[in-house]
Design a protein around this motif. Structure first.
Motif, short mmCIF file in Angstrom:
data_model
loop_
_atom_site.label_atom_id
_atom_site.label_comp_id
_atom_site.label_asym_id
_atom_site.label_seq_id
_atom_site.Cartn_x
_atom_site.Cartn_y
_atom_site.Cartn_z
N ASN A 140 1.10 -1.14 0.24
CA ASN A 140 -0.05 0.02 -0.29
C ASN A 140 0.86 1.07 0.16
O ASN A 140 0.75 2.18 0.74
CB ASN A 140 -1.06 -0.01 1.19
N SER A 142 1.92 4.68 -0.90
CA SER A 142 1.40 6.01 -1.12
C SER A 142 2.44 6.59 -2.50
O SER A 142 3.52 6.75 -2.57
CB SER A 142 1.48 7.03 -0.08
N PRO A 192 -9.23 -0.86 7.68
CA PRO A 192 -8.47 0.47 7.86
C PRO A 192 -8.89 1.04 6.44
O PRO A 192 -9.11 0.50 5.49
CB PRO A 192 -6.93 0.11 8.05
N ASP A 193 -8.66 2.18 6.31
CA ASP A 193 -8.47 2.96 5.16
C ASP A 193 -9.80 2.88 4.13
O ASP A 193 -9.80 3.03 3.01
CB ASP A 193 -7.30 2.71 4.26
N HIS A 195 -11.62 0.37 3.50
CA HIS A 195 -11.66 -0.87 2.74
C HIS A 195 -12.82 -1.62 3.35
O HIS A 195 -13.57 -1.37 4.40
CB HIS A 195 -10.40 -1.68 3.10
N PRO A 210 -9.98 -2.93 -1.02
CA PRO A 210 -10.43 -1.55 -1.32
C PRO A 210 -11.87 -1.53 -1.86
O PRO A 210 -12.31 -2.50 -2.42
CB PRO A 210 -9.53 -1.05 -2.38
#
Length: 293
Positions: A140, A142, A192-193, A195, A210
């Motif tokens: 993951n 960035s 998290p994020d 997802h 995702p």
């Protein structure tokens, strides 16, 4: 009496963890491959290796359809980490792209990070060069900062993969990637994020992916990939709900809590997701709102 969901997913997924072995040289075995690709590009593949001789003599149409371009370029083995001392086997994109399609040996950086540590990766994250230790990669990453998180590779073998507690072995990119990714609770949707927490294609565990649903993916919406529904919904057989389009490849159906079942679709009931005795510890109350089996 509790009745398990016991139903095949609409998609022929085989994720999780069972693939045929690849060679550890640049020459390739011939494989018979069944692949499911979700809308984010993550593929889950079941591969059965055959020798070149057996391929020539077989009439299996699936195996015959496999081309050289489908077979990963495997220069080292992620499972055994068979690179020279001071190096590690890593997945990378040998065409300069962003999709992992090969493996190679790369140098282990000083003070390399362990799984869970912050990390950096060269280029777009698919160069095979990062700051994680042996048997781990920077995940993951960035594109703005070049930072990611070290994630460990699955251990054991493709036939019998192992991962630390609370993680699942997820194999993708035609077998090039095999990562121990965190498990999750579909009732809590605790990924998290932003997802999604969706079912592992093999077994009763759940994994984080995702969210690719966009503006669609609401209750009873048609769907065509496991990650195409909103959080708390699974893309499953349209026949499981009267409200779903029977001609759609899949339909977004809600998970439910067996301890306090609530279903809104007409005639739906909260049915256990797992067979009795096969529940994941801590996830015994996971159910699916569907028409009675």
């Amino acid at each position: 009496m509790r009745t398990s969901v016991c139903l095949p997913l609409v998609f022929a997924l085989a994720a999780g963890c069972v693939l045929g072995p690849y060679t550890t040289t640049a020459t390739h075995d011939t494989t018979s491959t069944t692949t499911t690709t979700d809308s984010t590009g993550t593929t889950t593949t079941t591969t059965t290796p055959t020798s070149s001789t057996s391929q020539a003599n077989t009439t299996d149409t699936t195996a015959a359809a496999t081309t050289t371009s489908d077979i990963p370029a495997v220069a080292c083995d992620l499972w055994t980490q068979n690179c020279p001392e001071g190096q590690k086997c890593m997945p990378w994109a040998d065409d300069g792209g962003s999709s992992w399609n090969a493996t190679k040996c790369t140098d282990i950086m000083p003070n390399a990070g362990k799984p869970g540590d912050a990390c950096t990766a060269e280029g777009n994250g698919a160069t095979g060069v990062d700051s994680c230790e042996k048997a781990a990669m920077c995940w993951n990453v960035s594109q703005q900062t070049g930072m990611g998180l070290c994630v460990g590779f699955c251990m054991g073998s493709m036939e019998t993969p192992t991962c630390p507690p609370l993680t699942n072995c997820v194999i993708s990119s035609s077998g090039i990637l095999n990562l121990c990714l965190p498990g999750c609770d579909p009732l809590a949707q605790d990924c998290p994020d932003l997802h999604l927490c969706i079912p592992q294609p093999v077994g009763n565990d759940f994994r984080c992916v995702p969210d690719a649903s966009g503006d669609a993916g609401q209750l009873n919406d048609p769907c065509a990939a496991p990650d195409a529904c909103d959080p708390g919904l699974f893309c499953l057989d349209p026949a499981l709900a009267a409200e779903c389009d029977p001609m759609a490849p899949g339909c977004c159906l809600p998970v439910c809590d067996l301890s306090k079942p609530m279903c809104t679709n007409k005639g739906a009931m909260c049915v256990p997701w797992s067979e009795p005795g096969m529940e994941v510890p801590g996830l015994e109350n996971v159910g699916l709102c569907r028409l009675p089996p």
